[in-house]
Design a protein around this motif. Structure first.
Motif, PDB file in Angstrom:
ATOM      1  N   THR A 167       0.438  16.179   5.458  1.00  0.00           N
ATOM      2  CA  THR A 167       1.340  16.397   4.333  1.00  0.00           C
ATOM      3  C   THR A 167       2.095  15.105   4.080  1.00  0.00           C
ATOM      4  O   THR A 167       2.603  14.492   5.029  1.00  0.00           O
ATOM      5  CB  THR A 167       2.348  17.532   4.653  1.00  0.00           C
ATOM      6  N   GLU A 168       2.173  14.683   2.825  1.00  0.00           N
ATOM      7  CA  GLU A 168       2.917  13.474   2.474  1.00  0.00           C
ATOM      8  C   GLU A 168       4.138  13.848   1.651  1.00  0.00           C
ATOM      9  O   GLU A 168       4.068  14.696   0.766  1.00  0.00           O
ATOM     10  CB  GLU A 168       2.051  12.503   1.676  1.00  0.00           C
ATOM     11  N   LEU A 169       5.244  13.195   1.965  1.00  0.00           N
ATOM     12  CA  LEU A 169       6.511  13.415   1.276  1.00  0.00           C
ATOM     13  C   LEU A 169       7.109  12.057   0.962  1.00  0.00           C
ATOM     14  O   LEU A 169       7.139  11.174   1.826  1.00  0.00           O
ATOM     15  CB  LEU A 169       7.453  14.218   2.187  1.00  0.00           C
ATOM     16  N   ARG A 170       7.575  11.877  -0.269  1.00  0.00           N
ATOM     17  CA  ARG A 170       8.240  10.622  -0.653  1.00  0.00           C
ATOM     18  C   ARG A 170       9.729  10.880  -0.821  1.00  0.00           C
ATOM     19  O   ARG A 170      10.137  11.887  -1.393  1.00  0.00           O
ATOM     20  CB  ARG A 170       7.666  10.081  -1.968  1.00  0.00           C
ATOM     21  N   VAL A 171      10.531   9.976  -0.282  1.00  0.00           N
ATOM     22  CA  VAL A 171      11.982  10.021  -0.422  1.00  0.00           C
ATOM     23  C   VAL A 171      12.428   8.719  -1.074  1.00  0.00           C
ATOM     24  O   VAL A 171      11.689   7.735  -1.068  1.00  0.00           O
ATOM     25  CB  VAL A 171      12.684  10.242   0.936  1.00  0.00           C
TER      26      VAL A 171
ATOM     27  N   LEU B   3       1.553   0.256   3.735  1.00  0.00           N
ATOM     28  CA  LEU B   3       1.956   1.077   4.875  1.00  0.00           C
ATOM     29  C   LEU B   3       1.350   2.471   4.796  1.00  0.00           C
ATOM     30  O   LEU B   3       0.857   3.010   5.798  1.00  0.00           O
ATOM     31  CB  LEU B   3       3.480   1.177   4.958  1.00  0.00           C
ATOM     32  N   LEU B   4       1.390   3.066   3.605  1.00  0.00           N
ATOM     33  CA  LEU B   4       0.807   4.405   3.438  1.00  0.00           C
ATOM     34  C   LEU B   4      -0.696   4.399   3.689  1.00  0.00           C
ATOM     35  O   LEU B   4      -1.218   5.284   4.383  1.00  0.00           O
ATOM     36  CB  LEU B   4       1.095   4.925   2.032  1.00  0.00           C
ATOM     37  N   ASP B   5      -1.394   3.427   3.139  1.00  0.00           N
ATOM     38  CA  ASP B   5      -2.837   3.344   3.370  1.00  0.00           C
ATOM     39  C   ASP B   5      -3.139   3.191   4.861  1.00  0.00           C
ATOM     40  O   ASP B   5      -4.063   3.809   5.389  1.00  0.00           O
ATOM     41  CB  ASP B   5      -3.453   2.184   2.586  1.00  0.00           C
ATOM     42  N   GLY B   6      -2.342   2.372   5.544  1.00  0.00           N
ATOM     43  CA  GLY B   6      -2.538   2.185   6.978  1.00  0.00           C
ATOM     44  C   GLY B   6      -2.304   3.464   7.759  1.00  0.00           C
ATOM     45  O   GLY B   6      -3.067   3.796   8.674  1.00  0.00           O
ATOM     46  N   ALA B   7      -1.252   4.192   7.413  1.00  0.00           N
ATOM     47  CA  ALA B   7      -0.970   5.463   8.100  1.00  0.00           C
ATOM     48  C   ALA B   7      -2.084   6.467   7.849  1.00  0.00           C
ATOM     49  O   ALA B   7      -2.531   7.158   8.779  1.00  0.00           O
ATOM     50  CB  ALA B   7       0.373   6.017   7.635  1.00  0.00           C
ATOM     51  N   ARG B   8      -2.553   6.530   6.623  1.00  0.00           N
ATOM     52  CA  ARG B   8      -3.669   7.448   6.322  1.00  0.00           C
ATOM     53  C   ARG B   8      -4.908   7.091   7.124  1.00  0.00           C
ATOM     54  O   ARG B   8      -5.583   7.967   7.664  1.00  0.00           O
ATOM     55  CB  ARG B   8      -3.976   7.390   4.823  1.00  0.00           C
TER      56      ARG B   8
ATOM     57  N   LYS C 139      -1.190  18.882  13.081  1.00  0.00           N
ATOM     58  CA  LYS C 139      -0.575  18.938  11.755  1.00  0.00           C
ATOM     59  C   LYS C 139       0.468  17.825  11.706  1.00  0.00           C
ATOM     60  O   LYS C 139       1.399  17.814  12.511  1.00  0.00           O
ATOM     61  CB  LYS C 139       0.079  20.304  11.542  1.00  0.00           C
ATOM     62  N   VAL C 140       0.293  16.884  10.775  1.00  0.00           N
ATOM     63  CA  VAL C 140       1.119  15.685  10.739  1.00  0.00           C
ATOM     64  C   VAL C 140       1.733  15.494   9.353  1.00  0.00           C
ATOM     65  O   VAL C 140       1.063  15.707   8.338  1.00  0.00           O
ATOM     66  CB  VAL C 140       0.295  14.434  11.124  1.00  0.00           C
ATOM     67  N   ALA C 141       2.984  15.070   9.332  1.00  0.00           N
ATOM     68  CA  ALA C 141       3.660  14.721   8.083  1.00  0.00           C
ATOM     69  C   ALA C 141       3.874  13.213   8.028  1.00  0.00           C
ATOM     70  O   ALA C 141       4.215  12.592   9.033  1.00  0.00           O
ATOM     71  CB  ALA C 141       5.006  15.426   7.978  1.00  0.00           C
ATOM     72  N   ILE C 142       3.656  12.654   6.854  1.00  0.00           N
ATOM     73  CA  ILE C 142       4.010  11.257   6.574  1.00  0.00           C
ATOM     74  C   ILE C 142       5.170  11.303   5.587  1.00  0.00           C
ATOM     75  O   ILE C 142       5.061  11.915   4.523  1.00  0.00           O
ATOM     76  CB  ILE C 142       2.854  10.469   5.942  1.00  0.00           C
ATOM     77  N   ILE C 143       6.275  10.660   5.949  1.00  0.00           N
ATOM     78  CA  ILE C 143       7.426  10.556   5.053  1.00  0.00           C
ATOM     79  C   ILE C 143       7.584   9.084   4.713  1.00  0.00           C
ATOM     80  O   ILE C 143       7.740   8.250   5.605  1.00  0.00           O
ATOM     81  CB  ILE C 143       8.712  11.084   5.706  1.00  0.00           C
ATOM     82  N   ALA C 144       7.526   8.762   3.434  1.00  0.00           N
ATOM     83  CA  ALA C 144       7.561   7.366   3.009  1.00  0.00           C
ATOM     84  C   ALA C 144       8.638   7.146   1.950  1.00  0.00           C
ATOM     85  O   ALA C 144       8.811   7.967   1.049  1.00  0.00           O
ATOM     86  CB  ALA C 144       6.205   6.953   2.443  1.00  0.00           C
ATOM     87  N   SER C 145       9.333   6.034   2.082  1.00  0.00           N
ATOM     88  CA  SER C 145      10.330   5.681   1.069  1.00  0.00           C
ATOM     89  C   SER C 145       9.638   5.089  -0.158  1.00  0.00           C
ATOM     90  O   SER C 145       8.453   4.779  -0.132  1.00  0.00           O
ATOM     91  CB  SER C 145      11.348   4.700   1.646  1.00  0.00           C
ATOM     92  N   GLN C 146      10.384   4.962  -1.229  1.00  0.00           N
ATOM     93  CA  GLN C 146       9.812   4.506  -2.493  1.00  0.00           C
ATOM     94  C   GLN C 146      10.144   3.052  -2.824  1.00  0.00           C
ATOM     95  O   GLN C 146       9.546   2.493  -3.733  1.00  0.00           O
ATOM     96  CB  GLN C 146      10.285   5.417  -3.629  1.00  0.00           C
TER      97      GLN C 146
END
Length: 157
Positions: free
Chosen positions: A50-54, A33-38, A17-24
């Motif tokens: 789970t993805e979360l944007r900050v 970066l998000l596409d690469g992480a996915r 179970k993995v979370a990706i936290i990405a800035s805006q």
């Protein structure tokens, strides 16, 4: 080239179970970066993501600290800070690096560090994983986080 000598990690992280936290900030770079992480997580067999944007890089630390206690096996943090004409760059980069290191150290949850700290937009684009980029730091951060989680899975938390 900064990516020279990087390991070629191949990992089976199915079931994590993995979370990706990405800035805006810097939307184009963040898209890469998000596409690469996915892609990195998909390549490792991770389906529970789970993805979360900050708002920005500074906020990655508090989000990672909260999610590290929420049952995730690994966290991937993504952001970009471009050097400007004030010391703000130094403060944000230091806070993110120290804060994310402490989250990982204190919780035992691997935190993939996909925060680009660049002198200019061209450097960020080159590392973003977008078509034509020389590096894919989102993919690298995701793969490193899950590879570490798999390695540590032999030792219970």
């Amino acid at each position: 080239m900064s990516g020279e000598g990087a390991p070629k990690l191949e990992v089976d992280a199915a079931g994590l179970k993995v979370a990706i936290i990405a800035s805006q900030w810097h939307q184009t770079v963040m898209d890469g970066l998000l596409d690469g992480a996915r892609r990195g997580l998909a390549d490792a067999g991770v389906t529970d993501v789970t993805e979360l944007r900050v708002p920005g890089v500074f906020e990655l630390t508090v989000a990672a600290a909260r999610l590290a206690t929420a049952g995730f096996d690994a966290i991937v943090t993504l952001g970009v800070v471009i050097r400007g004409g004030t010391p703000h760059f130094d403060y944000v980069c230091e806070a993110a690096t120290t804060g994310l290191t402490l989250v990982s150290e204190r919780t035992g949850i691997p935190v993939g560090f996909g925060v680009l700290t660049c002198d200019n937009d061209e450097q960020a684009i080159a590392r973003s994983g977008l078509p034509g980029s020389s590096e894919d730091k989102g993919h690298e951060a995701a793969t490193a986080a899950v590879a570490t989680a798999v390695t540590l899975s032999a030792w219970s938390r």
